[in-house]
Design a protein around this motif. Structure first.
Motif, short mmCIF file in Angstrom:
data_model
loop_
_atom_site.label_atom_id
_atom_site.label_comp_id
_atom_site.label_asym_id
_atom_site.label_seq_id
_atom_site.Cartn_x
_atom_site.Cartn_y
_atom_site.Cartn_z
N ILE A 27 -33.62 65.17 -54.73
CA ILE A 27 -33.73 65.52 -53.19
C ILE A 27 -34.48 66.60 -52.90
O ILE A 27 -35.48 66.68 -52.06
CB ILE A 27 -32.34 65.31 -52.19
CG1 ILE A 27 -31.98 63.56 -52.78
CG2 ILE A 27 -32.81 65.37 -51.04
CD1 ILE A 27 -32.66 62.60 -52.30
N ARG A 45 -38.14 66.79 -54.31
CA ARG A 45 -38.94 65.85 -53.25
C ARG A 45 -39.08 66.43 -51.86
O ARG A 45 -40.24 66.39 -51.35
CB ARG A 45 -38.30 64.55 -53.23
CG ARG A 45 -38.68 63.77 -54.66
CD ARG A 45 -37.91 62.60 -54.83
NE ARG A 45 -37.86 61.75 -53.63
CZ ARG A 45 -36.93 60.75 -53.42
NH1 ARG A 45 -35.61 60.61 -54.06
NH2 ARG A 45 -37.01 59.79 -52.40
N VAL A 72 -33.11 67.98 -44.38
CA VAL A 72 -33.37 66.80 -45.50
C VAL A 72 -32.31 66.37 -46.10
O VAL A 72 -31.41 67.17 -46.56
CB VAL A 72 -34.51 67.24 -46.43
CG1 VAL A 72 -34.58 66.34 -47.73
CG2 VAL A 72 -35.89 67.65 -45.95
N LEU A 106 -34.25 61.11 -47.65
CA LEU A 106 -35.13 60.51 -48.60
C LEU A 106 -33.99 59.61 -49.34
O LEU A 106 -32.85 59.96 -49.62
CB LEU A 106 -35.62 61.73 -49.47
CG LEU A 106 -36.45 62.82 -48.97
CD1 LEU A 106 -36.75 63.81 -50.00
CD2 LEU A 106 -37.48 62.21 -48.14
#
Ligand code: ADP
Length: 163
Positions: free
Chosen positions: A20, A23, A85, A116
């Protein structure tokens, strides 16, 4: 510069977290991995140890590691971050993550939460699962970065304590 914060306990960091974080680092100019203390969870590693474990596995030039004790939105504001995120695993994550995202949105409307989806093989991977498997003598090499697996094994065997 678009900055995102990737918060969690990271006790310890797993390959699911790394996926994660990396990305996220492709999507934003800078990602700050933020080690937060969760009073509901008894930690295996101290915050300093978790920061150190993370620093050893993180490769990206635009990824930083930090810790914070207060409210996540205050940290995000201080750093001018535009997003949080988060990784989303099974449906079981959804309720809690949705609640958190909505709460943060009411506290700081300009801050977005970006989810994500976890990779298939990381769908059931959590720090607690790693600790349990390791304590019972299972192989954790497919769950945590190589750089830290010995530290996790040693801690699980009680060879080094965090006191
Ligand atoms: P854990 O649930 O493993 O204790 P954290 O509280 O440290 O993890 O979680 C930090 C963030 O990393 C959360 O957004 C969580 O959803 C995400 N995350 C944790 N494990 C994975 C995984 N296996 N795949 C994708 N994201 C994950």
């Amino acid at each position: 510069m678009k900055i995102a914060v990737c918060p969690g306990s990271f006790d310890p960091v797993t390959l699911g977290h790394i996926d994660i974080i990396e990305r996220g680092a492709e999507l934003f100019d800078k990602v700050i991995v933020l080690v937060m203390t969760n009073s509901a969870k008894k930690a295996m590693f101290t915050v300093d140890e978790r920061l150190n474990l993370l620093r050893r596995c993180i490769k990206g030039k635009n990824i930083e590691v930090d810790t914070y004790n207060g409210l996540l939105v205050n940290y995000a504001k201080e750093k001018n971050a535009v997003a949080i995120v988060k990784g989303l695993r099974a449906v079981s994550d959804f309720d809690y993550e949705f609640q958190q995202a909505l709460t943060n949105k009411s506290l700081l409307p300009q801050l977005e939460t970006v989810f994500l989806t976890a990779k298939g093989e990381n769908m059931f991977l959590s720090s607690s699962m790693v600790k349990e498997v390791c304590r019972l003598g299972g192989d954790i090499s497919q769950f945590v970065p190589n750089e830290i697996s010995n530290d996790v094994i040693k801690r699980c065997k009680g060879e080094i304590s965090n006191d």
